[in-house]
Design a protein around this motif. Structure first.
Motif, short mmCIF file in Angstrom:
data_model
loop_
_atom_site.label_atom_id
_atom_site.label_comp_id
_atom_site.label_asym_id
_atom_site.label_seq_id
_atom_site.Cartn_x
_atom_site.Cartn_y
_atom_site.Cartn_z
N LYS A 285 -16.96 10.78 6.44
CA LYS A 285 -17.93 10.42 7.47
C LYS A 285 -17.61 11.13 8.79
O LYS A 285 -16.47 11.50 9.05
N TYR A 286 -18.64 11.32 9.60
CA TYR A 286 -18.43 11.75 10.98
C TYR A 286 -17.93 10.55 11.78
O TYR A 286 -18.49 9.46 11.68
N ILE A 287 -16.89 10.75 12.58
CA ILE A 287 -16.37 9.68 13.43
C ILE A 287 -16.30 10.21 14.86
O ILE A 287 -15.72 11.27 15.12
N ALA A 288 -16.90 9.47 15.77
CA ALA A 288 -16.94 9.88 17.18
C ALA A 288 -15.69 9.41 17.92
O ALA A 288 -15.24 8.28 17.73
N PHE A 289 -15.15 10.29 18.76
CA PHE A 289 -14.00 9.98 19.61
C PHE A 289 -14.31 10.42 21.03
O PHE A 289 -15.14 11.30 21.25
N ALA A 290 -13.61 9.83 21.98
CA ALA A 290 -13.78 10.26 23.37
C ALA A 290 -13.17 11.64 23.58
O ALA A 290 -13.75 12.50 24.24
N SER A 291 -11.98 11.85 23.02
CA SER A 291 -11.25 13.09 23.27
C SER A 291 -10.17 13.29 22.22
O SER A 291 -9.60 12.30 21.74
N PRO A 292 -9.85 14.52 21.87
CA PRO A 292 -8.74 14.74 20.94
C PRO A 292 -7.38 14.38 21.54
O PRO A 292 -6.42 14.18 20.82
N ASP A 293 -7.31 14.31 22.88
CA ASP A 293 -6.04 14.07 23.55
C ASP A 293 -5.81 12.62 23.96
O ASP A 293 -4.73 12.28 24.43
N GLU A 294 -6.82 11.76 23.81
CA GLU A 294 -6.64 10.35 24.18
C GLU A 294 -5.78 9.70 23.11
O GLU A 294 -6.09 9.77 21.92
N TYR A 295 -4.71 9.04 23.51
CA TYR A 295 -3.70 8.60 22.55
C TYR A 295 -4.14 7.39 21.73
O TYR A 295 -4.16 7.43 20.50
N VAL A 296 -4.53 6.31 22.39
CA VAL A 296 -4.75 5.05 21.68
C VAL A 296 -5.98 5.10 20.78
O VAL A 296 -5.93 4.75 19.60
N SER A 297 -7.12 5.55 21.34
CA SER A 297 -8.35 5.52 20.56
C SER A 297 -8.60 6.81 19.78
O SER A 297 -9.60 6.92 19.07
N SER A 298 -7.70 7.77 19.89
CA SER A 298 -7.88 9.03 19.16
C SER A 298 -6.67 9.34 18.29
O SER A 298 -6.74 9.28 17.06
N LYS B 120 -14.71 13.75 9.76
CA LYS B 120 -15.12 14.86 10.61
C LYS B 120 -15.22 14.35 12.05
O LYS B 120 -16.13 13.59 12.37
N PRO B 121 -14.26 14.72 12.92
CA PRO B 121 -14.28 14.20 14.30
C PRO B 121 -15.37 14.85 15.16
O PRO B 121 -15.64 16.04 15.04
N VAL B 122 -15.97 14.03 16.01
CA VAL B 122 -16.92 14.50 17.01
C VAL B 122 -16.43 13.97 18.35
O VAL B 122 -16.17 12.77 18.49
N TYR B 123 -16.30 14.85 19.35
CA TYR B 123 -15.74 14.43 20.63
C TYR B 123 -16.83 14.37 21.70
O TYR B 123 -17.58 15.33 21.91
N LEU B 124 -16.91 13.20 22.38
CA LEU B 124 -18.02 12.92 23.29
C LEU B 124 -17.60 12.78 24.76
O LEU B 124 -18.42 12.42 25.60
N ASN B 125 -16.34 13.00 25.07
CA ASN B 125 -15.81 13.04 26.45
C ASN B 125 -15.54 11.69 27.11
O ASN B 125 -14.76 11.63 28.06
N SER B 126 -16.18 10.61 26.68
CA SER B 126 -15.89 9.30 27.30
C SER B 126 -16.03 8.19 26.27
O SER B 126 -16.78 8.32 25.29
N VAL B 127 -15.30 7.10 26.48
CA VAL B 127 -15.35 5.96 25.57
C VAL B 127 -16.74 5.33 25.58
O VAL B 127 -17.28 4.95 24.54
N SER B 128 -17.35 5.24 26.76
CA SER B 128 -18.68 4.63 26.84
C SER B 128 -19.71 5.44 26.05
O SER B 128 -20.64 4.87 25.47
#
Length: 244
Positions: free
Chosen positions: A123-136, A151-159
């Motif tokens: 599945k595609y999974i959305a993340f805020a950032s590849p460098d954010e530790y806890v949620s990524s 498949k990671p997708v990075y969206l720049n913010s948690v919101s």
């Protein structure tokens, strides 16, 4: 005599209208830039006095924010515990949340058909950032340890992740605890173990007087009506002084 009066007037106006000291407060991009300014704006207003003003700064991505930390771009910064560990040579902690830990959570829409970690395979999974530790980083490690191909997708913010899952733009997304619970259409798939929460740090170029003033401001944010709303949107109860 005229010369004396001229000099005194010059000194008076220079003192009366001297520029305030500006403190640039960098904010980790949990929200979009416009949301961040709206959330933290009341803090800048609350903290301003006759000698000091706060300028709120955020970045487009976590990577850009961390680059700013490492280069000493900010006089003070609201960052994650992991980011603080990276920036120890440049910043010293002056306040931490009374809620000392936080967790990452993979969420999905209630109608997605995803009910367990195994359902996330391919599945595609959305993340805020590849460098954010806890949620990524922590989340992705759990997925890999469970042999989940994703498949990671990075969206720049948690919101942005929360919005994307709510609109069903992605099957699942990883967020920080506290960011999705009020959304009735979302549910948790799994949650990480606890990790260090946020830290407010000041650059070592900030003097002791300003540092003590900022400590006083931060530890009283929950007592002021407008800045209490800031704390609520950050999903924090209050700031306390860090243990020495």
């Amino acid at each position: 005599m005229k010369l004396l009066i001229t000099v005194l007037c010059f000194l008076f106006f220079n003192i009366a209208f001297a520029d305030k000291t500006s403190i640039v407060l960098g904010i980790v991009p949990l929200y979009s830039a416009s949301e961040t300014l709206e959330i933290w704006g009341p803090v800048a207003v609350y903290a301003e006095n006759e000698d000091l003003k706060i300028i709120i700064r955020t970045e487009r991505s976590t990577q850009d924010f961390e680059s700013g930390l490492m280069s000493g771009k900010y006089d003070a910064a609201f960052m994650t515990g992991e980011q603080y560990q990276k920036a120890l040579l440049r910043y010293r902690a002056i306040a931490v949340p009374s809620d000392r830990t936080m967790r990452g959570t993979v969420i999905t829409h209630k109608n997605s058909g995803i009910n367990s970690i195994k359902d996330l395979n391919n599945k595609y999974i959305a993340f805020a950032s590849p460098d954010e530790y806890v949620s990524s980083s922590m989340t992705q490690e759990i997925l890999k340890n469970n042999d989940i191909i994703f498949k990671p997708v990075y969206l720049n913010s948690v919101s942005s992740v929360v919005i994307g899952i709510k609109k069903q733009l992605y099957p699942a997304g990883s967020v920080l605890e506290g960011f999705y619970e009020s959304e009735e259409d979302l549910k948790a798939v799994f949650t990480t173990e606890e990790s260090a929460s946020y830290v407010v740090g000041v650059s070592k170029r900030v003097n002791n007087e300003t540092e003590e003033y900022l400590k006083k401001i931060l530890t009283n944010l929950h007592k002021n009506k407008k800045t209490a709303e800031t704390m609520k949107k950050l999903h924090l109860s209050s700031f306390i002084l860090p243990e020495k």
